[in-house]
Design a protein around this motif. Structure first.
Motif, PDB file in Angstrom:
ATOM      1  N   GLY A   1       1.326   0.528  -5.308  1.00  0.00           N
ATOM      2  CA  GLY A   1       0.474  -0.481  -5.188  1.00  0.00           C
ATOM      3  C   GLY A   1      -1.045   0.458  -5.256  1.00  0.00           C
ATOM      4  O   GLY A   1      -1.975   0.083  -6.039  1.00  0.00           O
TER       5      GLY A   1
ATOM      6  N   LEU B   1      -3.465  -5.294  -0.449  1.00  0.00           N
ATOM      7  CA  LEU B   1      -3.000  -5.730   1.219  1.00  0.00           C
ATOM      8  C   LEU B   1      -1.674  -4.856   1.449  1.00  0.00           C
ATOM      9  O   LEU B   1      -0.652  -5.026   0.719  1.00  0.00           O
TER      10      LEU B   1
ATOM     11  N   LYS C   1       1.021  -4.243   4.896  1.00  0.00           N
ATOM     12  CA  LYS C   1       1.242  -5.084   6.082  1.00  0.00           C
ATOM     13  C   LYS C   1       1.195  -3.809   7.094  1.00  0.00           C
ATOM     14  O   LYS C   1       0.678  -4.418   8.343  1.00  0.00           O
TER      15      LYS C   1
ATOM     16  N   TRP D   1      15.248  11.186   8.637  1.00  0.00           N
ATOM     17  CA  TRP D   1      14.531   9.679   8.673  1.00  0.00           C
ATOM     18  C   TRP D   1      15.143   8.796   7.678  1.00  0.00           C
ATOM     19  O   TRP D   1      15.767   9.419   6.737  1.00  0.00           O
TER      20      TRP D   1
ATOM     21  N   GLY E   1       0.781  -1.230  -0.176  1.00  0.00           N
ATOM     22  CA  GLY E   1       0.126  -0.114   0.089  1.00  0.00           C
ATOM     23  C   GLY E   1       0.850   1.216  -0.069  1.00  0.00           C
ATOM     24  O   GLY E   1       0.652   2.291   0.769  1.00  0.00           O
TER      25      GLY E   1
ATOM     26  N   TRP F   1      13.122   0.525  -7.983  1.00  0.00           N
ATOM     27  CA  TRP F   1      12.798   1.856  -8.241  1.00  0.00           C
ATOM     28  C   TRP F   1      13.981   2.637  -7.631  1.00  0.00           C
ATOM     29  O   TRP F   1      14.014   3.882  -8.294  1.00  0.00           O
TER      30      TRP F   1
ATOM     31  N   LEU G   1      18.155   5.105   2.559  1.00  0.00           N
ATOM     32  CA  LEU G   1      18.230   6.434   2.007  1.00  0.00           C
ATOM     33  C   LEU G   1      17.772   7.312   3.158  1.00  0.00           C
ATOM     34  O   LEU G   1      16.623   7.028   3.592  1.00  0.00           O
TER      35      LEU G   1
ATOM     36  N   ASN H   1       7.840   4.270   1.703  1.00  0.00           N
ATOM     37  CA  ASN H   1       8.773   5.336   0.918  1.00  0.00           C
ATOM     38  C   ASN H   1       7.734   6.396   0.468  1.00  0.00           C
ATOM     39  O   ASN H   1       8.340   7.473   0.127  1.00  0.00           O
TER      40      ASN H   1
END
Ligand code: FAD
Length: 416
Positions: free
Chosen positions: A43, A62, A64, A334, A39, A362, A257, A71
């Motif tokens: 997606g 779906l 998780k 982050w 998600g 990607w 990253l 990202n």
């Protein structure tokens, strides 16, 4: 769904109790025709285009964790189509055109801001490479302008033009490039997919694939077994982990990253500026924070946080490019996990397992690809043929040696 000014004022004065969630929270059904795993932006966009443009039904997505926890909500929001190679440039320009119409399509404010992206160059050789890149962009219908040093100076007088190692000689400008609000993009596609009937199922981790006679039959998940006609996997930094459950080893490494945001400053930076030679890039958010980043952490990891040496390295590059950044205080840092493919370009393809499809690899640059990646993956899932602009993104290119080696754009030094 439009809200009147009256409604906004009414809610503000009555404790905001009347807003409804942007999407439903359904339990998984026993079977779907299509299941999209992941998600994130890719997606969600895939599920949206499958249900709308390609008019498919019985679709579940779906995730998780929560929608947008990966990202898509961690990147530095840069969108652009300044690629060189024929396998890439038409795809990214297709994506740029979709960005230009996305907010109208979704009726959602994703703050798409075409404030321009400038890639700096520091030598004659680099200028020639950028001239070539700009020409490739123009041939693919994108916009590109080669600026000399004085033109760059007029745009960004605060840069250190004469730093000893990388004096600035000019830049390649794409005015249609810029930024978009990353989580807004996830929310817009999520609401659109939900309205089109897609079941968006959160807290549902895929833990295994049921494969019989070479064909995928369904998915083991933390919320039980789900039968599926076709399965599209778009899990970004978890690609190799998830696909290993289907018995596949991918030509992908996972690296962290990091991204950085300073305290809010008055408007300073006109668009996005990249300093590839020094591994640094920067833009300014609407709240005033400088949003910047650099290279990946050097080791493989699935942890969504990075390490101090890279923070020091990025700060050092920032100081070399624009010394005034040393006066700004750092507010937040982050990390996210990059699925680094071996040639810097993505994969949108079938897999050796019938009914199982893959969207991965990607690297640093998948945010800008979100609309086209979703569109092309939905095209592949619905029609079993690749979209014209994504034909080169085959999984077997790594075996056959037909690499789309754009490491210079998918990864550094041109950056994100
Ligand atoms: P994600 O949002 O990561 O989605 C994948 C989802 O899959 C996650 O939500 C995850 O929880 C879920 N998932 C994983 N395993 C499972 C499982 N077993 N079952 C169910 N769900 C699962 N790109 C740009 O173009 N421009 C930029 O400026 C840029 N800057 C970046 C800066 C940083 C710091 C980072 C981290 C990335 C940056 N990127 C940028 C890259 C871009 O963010 C990614 O390439 C892109 O978001 C990946 O696609 P996604 O949105 O679908 O991924």
């Amino acid at each position: 769904m439009r809200y009147s000014a009256y409604r906004v004022v009414k809610e503000a004065l009555s404790g905001h109790r009347g807003w409804r969630p942007l999407w439903r929270n359904p339990d998984p059904r026993p079977a779907y025709d299509y299941v999209v795993v992941g998600g994130g932006g890719h997606g969600l966009a895939t599920a949206y285009y499958l249900a709308t443009t390609f008019r498919q039904a019985r679709i579940a997505l779906l995730e998780k964790s929560w929608l947008g926890s990966g990202n898509i909500g961690r990147n530095t929001t840069i969108i652009r189509s300044n690629y060189l190679l024929p396998g890439n440039e038409p795809f990214y320009e297709f994506s740029m055109k979709l960005w230009e119409n996305m907010e109208q399509l979704l009726n959602f404010n994703a703050m798409v801001s075409q404030r321009g992206i400038l890639n700096l160059f520091h030598s004659d050789g680099q200028r020639d490479a950028y001239r070539r890149r700009g020409n490739a962009m123009l041939l693919a219908g994108a916009d590109a302008e080669l600026l000399d040093r004085d033109q760059v100076r007029r745009m960004a007088p605060f840069l250190n033009f004469d730093n000893a190692r990388f004096p600035i000689k000019g830049g390649l400008l794409q005015r249609r490039g810029g930024t978009a609000r990353h989580d807004g993009v996830a929310w817009g596609y999520a609401r659109g997919a939900d309205l089109a009937g897609v079941d968006l199922i959160q807290n549902c981790e895929v833990t295994g694939f049921r494969i019989e006679d070479g064909r995928v039959k369904g998915l083991e998940t933390s919320r039980g077994y789900i039968r599926a006609g076709k399965v599209g996997v778009a899990v970004a930094g978890s690609s190799s982990r998830v696909m290993s459950q289907a018995g596949m080893r991918l030509p992908i490494e996972s690296h962290v990253l990091q991204a950085f945001v300073s305290e809010g400053l008055k408007p300073t930076i006109p668009g996005v500026i990249t300093f590839g030679a020094g591994h640094f890039y920067v833009s300014q958010s609407d709240k005033g924070g400088l949003v910047f980043g650099g290279d990946i952490d050097g080791y493989n990891s699935y942890a969504q946080r990075g390490n101090l040496p890279v923070i020091e390295d990025v700060a050092e590059s920032g100081m070399a490019l624009m010394p005034m950044i040393g006066r700004a205080r750092l507010l937040r840092v982050w990390g996210g996990i990059m699925d680094m493919s071996m040639d810097g370009s993505p994969i949108i393809d079938r897999t050796p397992v019938e009914g199982l499809y893959l969207n991965a690899g990607w690297c640093y640059g998948g945010f800008k690809a979100t609309p086209a990646s979703g569109y092309c993956f939905a095209h592949l899932l619905a029609t079993d043929t690749p979209h014209d602009t994504a034909k080169a993104y085959r999984l077997d290119r790594f075996e056959r040696g037909y690499l789309i080696d754009e490491k210079g754009m998918g990864a550094s030094p041109n950056l994100h």
